[in-house]
Write a protein that holds these residues in place. Structure first.
Motif, PDB file in Angstrom:
ATOM      1  N   TYR A  64       0.843  -1.191   0.000  1.00 41.52           N
ATOM      2  CA  TYR A  64       0.000   0.000   0.000  1.00 41.52           C
ATOM      3  C   TYR A  64       0.880   1.244   0.000  1.00 41.52           C
ATOM      4  N   SER A  65       0.300   2.323  -0.459  1.00 42.08           N
ATOM      5  CA  SER A  65       0.956   3.623  -0.429  1.00 42.08           C
ATOM      6  C   SER A  65       0.031   4.589   0.300  1.00 42.08           C
ATOM      7  N   TYR A  66       0.516   5.172   1.401  1.00 42.22           N
ATOM      8  CA  TYR A  66      -0.306   6.107   2.166  1.00 42.22           C
ATOM      9  C   TYR A  66       0.536   7.344   2.461  1.00 42.22           C
ATOM     10  N   LYS A  67       0.126   8.486   1.882  1.00 41.85           N
ATOM     11  CA  LYS A  67       0.903   9.708   1.969  1.00 41.85           C
ATOM     12  C   LYS A  67       2.298   9.417   1.411  1.00 41.85           C
ATOM     13  N   ASP A  68       3.336   9.544   2.228  1.00 42.14           N
ATOM     14  CA  ASP A  68       4.698   9.318   1.740  1.00 42.14           C
ATOM     15  C   ASP A  68       5.245   7.965   2.187  1.00 42.14           C
ATOM     16  N   THR A  69       4.367   7.068   2.641  1.00 42.89           N
ATOM     17  CA  THR A  69       4.811   5.795   3.200  1.00 42.89           C
ATOM     18  C   THR A  69       4.411   4.633   2.305  1.00 42.89           C
ATOM     19  N   LEU A  70       5.353   3.749   2.045  1.00 43.38           N
ATOM     20  CA  LEU A  70       5.078   2.498   1.349  1.00 43.38           C
ATOM     21  C   LEU A  70       5.215   1.372   2.355  1.00 43.38           C
ATOM     22  N   GLY A  71       4.323   0.390   2.271  1.00 41.70           N
ATOM     23  CA  GLY A  71       4.387  -0.719   3.211  1.00 41.70           C
ATOM     24  C   GLY A  71       3.607  -1.909   2.720  1.00 41.70           C
ATOM     25  N   GLY A  72       3.450  -2.892   3.581  1.00 36.29           N
ATOM     26  CA  GLY A  72       2.765  -4.129   3.247  1.00 36.29           C
ATOM     27  C   GLY A  72       3.661  -5.320   3.536  1.00 36.29           C
ATOM     28  N   PHE A  73       3.066  -6.438   3.927  1.00 38.72           N
ATOM     29  CA  PHE A  73       3.851  -7.614   4.311  1.00 38.72           C
ATOM     30  C   PHE A  73       4.754  -8.089   3.180  1.00 38.72           C
ATOM     31  N   ASN A  74       4.176  -8.328   1.989  1.00 39.22           N
ATOM     32  CA  ASN A  74       4.980  -8.815   0.869  1.00 39.22           C
ATOM     33  C   ASN A  74       6.058  -7.807   0.470  1.00 39.22           C
ATOM     34  N   TYR A  75       5.673  -6.531   0.432  1.00 39.15           N
ATOM     35  CA  TYR A  75       6.609  -5.482   0.036  1.00 39.15           C
ATOM     36  C   TYR A  75       7.799  -5.420   0.988  1.00 39.15           C
ATOM     37  N   ASP A  76       7.527  -5.391   2.298  1.00 40.61           N
ATOM     38  CA  ASP A  76       8.608  -5.288   3.272  1.00 40.61           C
ATOM     39  C   ASP A  76       9.497  -6.529   3.263  1.00 40.61           C
ATOM     40  N   MET A  77       8.882  -7.703   3.161  1.00 43.43           N
ATOM     41  CA  MET A  77       9.667  -8.938   3.173  1.00 43.43           C
ATOM     42  C   MET A  77      10.579  -9.013   1.949  1.00 43.43           C
ATOM     43  N   LEU A  78      10.069  -8.670   0.796  1.00 45.13           N
ATOM     44  CA  LEU A  78      10.878  -8.697  -0.424  1.00 45.13           C
ATOM     45  C   LEU A  78      12.043  -7.708  -0.337  1.00 45.13           C
ATOM     46  N   ARG A  79      11.788  -6.526   0.180  1.00 46.62           N
ATOM     47  CA  ARG A  79      12.839  -5.518   0.282  1.00 46.62           C
ATOM     48  C   ARG A  79      13.943  -5.955   1.252  1.00 46.62           C
ATOM     49  N   ILE A  80      13.552  -6.572   2.352  1.00 45.43           N
ATOM     50  CA  ILE A  80      14.556  -7.028   3.319  1.00 45.43           C
ATOM     51  C   ILE A  80      15.425  -8.126   2.712  1.00 45.43           C
ATOM     52  N   ILE A  81      14.785  -9.091   2.053  1.00 46.08           N
ATOM     53  CA  ILE A  81      15.537 -10.177   1.414  1.00 46.08           C
ATOM     54  C   ILE A  81      16.459  -9.625   0.332  1.00 46.08           C
ATOM     55  N   ALA A  82      15.952  -8.684  -0.465  1.00 48.43           N
ATOM     56  CA  ALA A  82      16.770  -8.094  -1.541  1.00 48.43           C
ATOM     57  C   ALA A  82      17.975  -7.349  -0.967  1.00 48.43           C
ATOM     58  N   ARG A  83      17.752  -6.617   0.111  1.00 49.91           N
ATOM     59  CA  ARG A  83      18.846  -5.872   0.735  1.00 49.91           C
ATOM     60  C   ARG A  83      19.907  -6.820   1.292  1.00 49.91           C
ATOM     61  N   ARG A  84      19.453  -7.906   1.888  1.00 50.72           N
ATOM     62  CA  ARG A  84      20.389  -8.875   2.464  1.00 50.72           C
ATOM     63  C   ARG A  84      21.261  -9.548   1.416  1.00 50.72           C
ATOM     64  N   HIS A  85      20.698  -9.783   0.240  1.00 49.20           N
ATOM     65  CA  HIS A  85      21.395 -10.600  -0.745  1.00 49.20           C
ATOM     66  C   HIS A  85      21.789  -9.820  -2.007  1.00 49.20           C
ATOM     67  N   GLY A  86      21.701  -8.498  -1.942  1.00 53.24           N
ATOM     68  CA  GLY A  86      22.209  -7.667  -3.023  1.00 53.24           C
ATOM     69  C   GLY A  86      21.442  -7.779  -4.334  1.00 53.24           C
ATOM     70  N   ILE A  87      20.117  -7.889  -4.242  1.00 54.62           N
ATOM     71  CA  ILE A  87      19.283  -7.986  -5.443  1.00 54.62           C
ATOM     72  C   ILE A  87      18.643  -6.622  -5.723  1.00 54.62           C
ATOM     73  N   THR A  88      18.567  -6.270  -6.990  1.00 49.49           N
ATOM     74  CA  THR A  88      17.868  -5.047  -7.399  1.00 49.49           C
ATOM     75  C   THR A  88      16.444  -5.397  -7.814  1.00 49.49           C
ATOM     76  N   LEU A  89      15.461  -4.827  -7.123  1.00 50.63           N
ATOM     77  CA  LEU A  89      14.056  -5.091  -7.414  1.00 50.63           C
ATOM     78  C   LEU A  89      13.408  -3.862  -8.053  1.00 50.63           C
ATOM     79  N   LYS A  90      12.509  -4.101  -8.983  1.00 52.46           N
ATOM     80  CA  LYS A  90      11.648  -3.049  -9.506  1.00 52.46           C
ATOM     81  C   LYS A  90      10.209  -3.495  -9.294  1.00 52.46           C
TER      82      LYS A  90
END
Length: 277
Positions: A64-90
């Motif tokens: 979801y996008s609310y004001k200037d905040t992006l969030g959501g279970f799938n979104y946050d989990m994917l971003r954390i995994i990508a950050r840990r393992h050096g993956i670029t997500l779009k």
């Protein structure tokens, strides 16, 4: 990322916010409708290179996008995994599940993150990753204005009735199986553009009679709409998984390992506490 924005409905009994949310959804749908009916139909383009294209469903639980905040279970989990393992997500926010499945089929998107129970028919059609959490399907209906009771109190009461579902959803096979279990027909209407949250709001406003959606989405919204009942379970608890394109077999193996490892961490527990519990 797409310029479309989505605003979750959070204000209890606030008709203005409800209409604004529906207006945003309708605006997004209209934009997609115009693209799909132009002389040159719009089609997403794969990023190429090492970038992983992720189609992610608009919903209060997924993204979801609310004001200037992006969030959501799938979104946050994917971003954390990508950050840990050096993956670029779009990320490509989606509102039409059926259309997104087509883009998985033609390898435009690499991953589809949505409310997707890992059912047998989907396992035959797609490559599903390690489950990310558990969920089930529930019936969304309005309570009687006099008694406060729901019209449908058990699955047997659905005999001969009609339910709305998101087109392309695994719910279709569950409803068909349920009809055979109770020995009667349950009719289905398919929504090709709206997602689970919009179906909930359409029930809440009386536009449709009832719908079958994810319990996680239904529970998050029902606390703000006391006239809506979600007590009738349609399925048993099921694993929820992401879909990965067949063009990414090595990424599939890595993601399965990373998801399994991540589910043992405190960060995963924190996401569950924030979005689920």
């Amino acid at each position: 990322m797409s310029a479309m924005t989505y605003k979750p409905i959070k204000k209890k009994n606030n008709a203005v916010v409800l209409l604004a949310g529906l207006g945003l959804a309708l605006g997004a749908m209209y934009s997609l409708h115009r693209c799909s009916h132009s002389d040159t139909p719009w089609h997403p383009v794969a990023s190429g290179g090492d970038t992983v294209d992720v189609a992610i469903e608009y919903s209060p639980m997924s993204f979801y996008s609310y004001k200037d905040t992006l969030g959501g279970f799938n979104y946050d989990m994917l971003r954390i995994i990508a950050r840990r393992h050096g993956i670029t997500l779009k990320f490509h926010p989606i509102v039409s599940l059926s259309q997104s499945l087509e883009y998985i089929d033609d390898n435009t998107y690499d991953i589809l993150a949505a409310d997707l129970p890992a059912t047998a028919d989907f396992k035959e059609r797609y490559t599903l990753l390690e489950p990310v959490l558990l969920d089930k399907q529930v019936l969304v209906q309005r309570r009687d204005t006099t008694s406060g009771e729901p019209h449908i109190k058990s699955q047997l009461d659905l005999a001969g009735d009609t339910v709305w579902i998101v087109e392309g959803s695994t719910v279709e096979s569950r409803i068909a199986n349920l009809g055979r279990e109770i020995g009667d027909t349950i009719y289905m209407r398919f929504e090709p553009e709206y997602g689970a949250e919009q179906l909930f709001l359409m029930v809440a406003t009386g536009e449709i009679g009832n719908a079958v959606i994810s319990e996680r989405v239904a529970r998050d919204l029902a606390k703000d709409y006391p006239d809506v009942d979600i007590s009738t379970n349609i399925s048993f608890t099921q694993f929820q998984s992401w879909i990965i394109s067949e063009k990414r077999p090595s990424l599939s193996d890595s993601l399965n390992l990373w998801i399994r490892d991540f589910k043992t961490t405190r960060e995963y527990d924190a996401l569950l506490k924030r979005y689920i519990k």
